[in-house]
Enzyme design. Structure first.
Site, PDB file in Angstrom:
ATOM      1  N   ASP A  88       0.851  -1.191   0.000  1.00  0.00           N
ATOM      2  CA  ASP A  88       0.000   0.000   0.000  1.00  0.00           C
ATOM      3  C   ASP A  88       0.886   1.241   0.000  1.00  0.00           C
ATOM      4  OD1 ASP A  88      -2.730   1.081   0.150  1.00  0.00           O
ATOM      5  OD2 ASP A  88      -1.932   2.047   1.943  1.00  0.00           O
ATOM      6  N   ASP A 458     -28.946 -26.077 -41.442  1.00  0.00           N
ATOM      7  CA  ASP A 458     -28.383 -27.082 -40.539  1.00  0.00           C
ATOM      8  C   ASP A 458     -28.851 -28.470 -40.962  1.00  0.00           C
ATOM      9  OD1 ASP A 458     -27.013 -28.201 -38.343  1.00  0.00           O
ATOM     10  OD2 ASP A 458     -27.426 -26.404 -37.167  1.00  0.00           O
ATOM     11  N   GLY A 484     -29.694 -29.136 -44.636  1.00  0.00           N
ATOM     12  CA  GLY A 484     -28.578 -29.345 -45.553  1.00  0.00           C
ATOM     13  C   GLY A 484     -27.279 -29.537 -44.798  1.00  0.00           C
TER      14      GLY A 484
HETATM   15  C1  TTP Z   1       2.982   8.528  -5.661  1.00  0.00           C
HETATM   16  C2  TTP Z   1       2.747   7.533  -6.761  1.00  0.00           C
HETATM   17  C3  TTP Z   1       1.849   6.509  -6.603  1.00  0.00           C
HETATM   18  N1  TTP Z   1       1.649   5.643  -7.616  1.00  0.00           N
HETATM   19  C4  TTP Z   1       0.661   4.526  -7.488  1.00  0.00           C
HETATM   20  C5  TTP Z   1       1.204   3.242  -6.889  1.00  0.00           C
HETATM   21  C6  TTP Z   1      -0.060   2.528  -6.458  1.00  0.00           C
HETATM   22  O1  TTP Z   1      -0.508   1.734  -7.548  1.00  0.00           O
HETATM   23  C7  TTP Z   1      -1.045   3.654  -6.199  1.00  0.00           C
HETATM   24  C8  TTP Z   1      -1.388   3.761  -4.737  1.00  0.00           C
HETATM   25  O2  TTP Z   1      -2.512   2.995  -4.458  1.00  0.00           O
HETATM   26  P1  TTP Z   1      -2.506   1.650  -3.646  1.00  0.00           P
HETATM   27  O3  TTP Z   1      -3.772   1.584  -2.879  1.00  0.00           O
HETATM   28  O4  TTP Z   1      -1.224   1.483  -2.895  1.00  0.00           O
HETATM   29  O5  TTP Z   1      -2.508   0.534  -4.787  1.00  0.00           O
HETATM   30  P2  TTP Z   1      -3.554   0.275  -5.924  1.00  0.00           P
HETATM   31  O6  TTP Z   1      -4.928   0.737  -5.523  1.00  0.00           O
HETATM   32  O7  TTP Z   1      -3.007   0.844  -7.218  1.00  0.00           O
HETATM   33  O8  TTP Z   1      -3.531  -1.293  -6.043  1.00  0.00           O
HETATM   34  P3  TTP Z   1      -3.932  -2.387  -4.910  1.00  0.00           P
HETATM   35  O9  TTP Z   1      -4.680  -1.678  -3.792  1.00  0.00           O
HETATM   36  O10 TTP Z   1      -4.778  -3.381  -5.631  1.00  0.00           O
HETATM   37  O11 TTP Z   1      -2.634  -2.936  -4.444  1.00  0.00           O
HETATM   38  O12 TTP Z   1      -0.408   4.859  -6.619  1.00  0.00           O
HETATM   39  C9  TTP Z   1       2.330   5.756  -8.820  1.00  0.00           C
HETATM   40  O13 TTP Z   1       2.132   4.940  -9.733  1.00  0.00           O
HETATM   41  N2  TTP Z   1       3.237   6.756  -8.968  1.00  0.00           N
HETATM   42  C10 TTP Z   1       3.478   7.656  -7.997  1.00  0.00           C
HETATM   43  O14 TTP Z   1       4.322   8.559  -8.213  1.00  0.00           O
END
Ligand code: TTP
Length: 590
Positions: A88, A458, A484
């Protein structure tokens, strides 16, 4: 600490990434990890005020995401994967936790809060080792987090809105993606870049090293204490020696076990899931739970005359598959079950389920092909002929044939509207549905295109059964049935030929023969609508191999190539529900 090659320690384990984040998947895939993706359904709504710090919140959320997937998989298959990884990512600024923005305004307030300042990006990670024992799930959670500090430039209003309008902020913590357009906003990064993108790969490898090199047998240095850098670990109660017995063997012998057979086990699991569905349909569980109040397992068992324990397990499996829901009051049907799995649902697929349950190798073989000389639907699909066609023919009793017709009818009825509207077919005045069986698709085509006259072509032995399947209602006179054999007889004249759900188990030679006959019969400007191509873009590449191994659909690309070779131009594909569904080709001048 010295990094060791740790990813390979997971290669022979069944690893699941409990995340829908494409970034996480890419980071781990590029690191060489092999895993399945099962996005977590855990709602990211833990009360933030209860946590002593933002990273503690991220770690707990990561843990709950992973545990939810481990429990769900265990409940579904009674066998959890070996390792589930959850993560997360949050942004923290001035003690405030920012997750993904809910709308543009929210993205605006997040980004303006970050403008011209430094903030922290925390990714919490949980590595959950699972073990199923006597139907119980044991888990062992290791967790950590990583912090990266990011400084934004001062952002003008124009830039902010331009960025928000790009759509990029919406699925990202803090409302930006450092790896893409959002990189423009960033002045400085302190720490692991990948941590911002969603997964702290370096620290993950260090954590694996702690877990998998317990006493320095392969790592020249003993594993460090679990405090990690700056005492930031939150590894309460984690195991210090995570290597399983097979690890010990492999480190003694230096012999690496083979890669984990994920695909093979998936097949076994999907068989178990199908079996639960087949059994519940056969026992009429969904009919029993259709309208009334929820029933307890013991009551269902009583009505079915089955054991309470076995029934409970079956009902729980149906809950995990999404066909039943369970509350304190008992089990009841989900919407899907009411619609598709009861005997008399408007879109009941129970006949299809029962047919596949009773005739696993018939799959979508058509009744007439079983009796036709030289057309063994399994020829090629299984790599070799499975026996003389007469065997299949004998197996098709009248009852079986009716069952198969019912199954095909229910499937055609369910998908007919998608097929009929996948392309604009209004330019055609006549259509011929080759092997159109009960006319389920023909009637829907007629309803959608009032000008269209449809001939269902068919075999006589198929058409003799279709009376029981005719719909009432308007425009049925647009549809006619003609007996057919499309391999023997001339094809009826038509502007549009429809070939729907009949090719999938045929060997390539027969597919080519039928489509060549269609190409010869089709007038320039006429069309061929081909229904039933392999699902999912990723399936395209695999479709051929899979089909050869077990019979099934060819990919859209394979069919499109064939149609072009046969003189069809402007071959277009259409999908439904995110799956490829049909191709339409227009016959060029010969
Ligand atoms: C700050 C930042 C976050 N992110 C993304 C990463 C995570 O995918 C998202 C944060 O949300 P998360 O809740 O961590 O992840 P998600 O909802 O994408 O997937 P899941 O809960 O199924 O694991 O933000 C970027 O891609 N680039 C960035 O610079």
């Amino acid at each position: 600490m010295v990094l060791c090659p740790v990813i390979r320690k997971l290669l022979h384990k069944r690893v699941v990434l409990a995340s829908a984040s494409p970034r996480r998947q890419e980071i781990l895939r590029q690191a060489g990890l092999r895993f399945e993706v099962v996005p977590s359904r855990f709602k990211e709504m833990l009360p933030k005020a209860l946590f002593p710090s933002p990273p503690a919140y991220a770690v707990e959320t990561a843990k709950q995401k992973a545990l939810e997937v481990a429990r769900r998989m265990h409940q579904k298959d009674l066998r959890a994967p070996d390792v589930v990884i959850g993560a997360d990512t949050i942004v923290a600024v001035g003690g405030l936790i920012l997750e993904k923005p809910v709308d543009k305004q929210d993205a605006y307030s997040m980004l303006s809060r970050l403008s011209g300042k430094e903030h922290s990006v925390f990714t919490g990670v949980a590595i959950v080792h699972c073990c199923s024992r006597d139907g119980r799930l044991d888990t062992d959670v290791s967790e950590f987090y990583e912090e990266t500090r990011v400084r934004f430039s001062e952002l003008s209003e124009d830039l902010l809105w331009e960025y928000i309008d790009s759509g990029e902020p919406m699925d990202k913590a803090g409302g930006y993606g450092i790896q893409a357009l959002g990189g423009m906003l960033v002045e400085q990064v302190h720490g692991d870049f990948l941590n911002v993108v969603g997964f702290p790969l370096n620290r993950f490898c260090k954590k694996l090293a702690e877990l998998y090199y317990p006493s320095g047998r392969e790592d020249p240095r003993p594993a460090q204490s679990h405090q990690g850098r700056g005492g930031r670990d939150e590894d309460g109660g984690e195991r210090t020696q995570a290597a399983g017995p097979e690890e010990a063997v492999s480190s003694r012998t230096g012999h690496s076990p083979p890669p984990f057979p994920t695909g093979l086990l998936e097949l076994v699991d999907s068989f178990k899931a199908s079996k639960a569905l087949f059994t519940a349909c056969k026992l009429k569980v969904f009919d029993l739970l259709k309208d009334g109040a929820p029933l307890k397992a013991v009551d269902v068992a009583g009505k079915l005359g089955a054991s309470a324990c076995g029934t409970g397990r079956l009902l729980d499996a149906c809950v995990a598959l999404g066909f039943l829901q369970k509350t304190d009051r008992g089990y009841s049907n989900t919407e899907t079950a009411n619609l598709h799995l009861t005997s008399d649902g408007a879109y009941s697929l129970r006949g299809l389920v029962l047919h596949h349950s009773d005739h696993p190798w018939d799959l979508s073989a058509r009744p007439e092909s079983a009796g036709r000389d030289g057309v063994d639907p399994h020829d090629g699909a299984l790599g070799e002929r499975t026996g003389p066609p007469c065997q299949a023919s004998c197996a098709h009793s009248e009852e079986t044939r009716l069952g198969l017709l019912r199954a095909m009818h229910s499937l055609a009825k369910l998908t007919a509207r998608h097929v009929a509207t996948a392309f604009d077919l209004s330019r055609f005045g006549s259509a011929c549905d080759l092997g159109g069986c009960t006319g389920a698709l023909a009637y829907v085509l007629a309803r959608e295109y009032p000008r269209l006259r449809v001939t269902v072509f068919d075999l006589p032995e198929v058409l003799q059964h279709v009376a029981g399947f005719q719909p009432d209602g308007p425009r049925t006179e647009q549809v006619s049935f003609l007996p057919g054999d499309f391999f023997e007889d001339s094809l009826p004249e038509a502007d549009l030929y429809v070939v729907s759900r009949i090719l999938r188990d045929w060997p390539d030679g027969k597919v080519h023969e039928l489509l060549s006959r269609v190409a010869r019969a089709c007038k320039p400007g006429g069309g061929l609508l081909l229904v039933d191509v392999a699902a999912g873009p990723e399936a395209e590449a695999e479709a051929e191999g899979l089909r050869r191994r077990a019979g099934g659909e060819r990919s859209a690309a394979v069919y499109a190539h064939l149609l072009r070779r046969l003189g069809f131009a402007d071959v277009r594909a259409a999908g439904a529900g995110g799956r490829p569904l049909a191709l339409l080709g227009t016959r060029g001048a010969p």
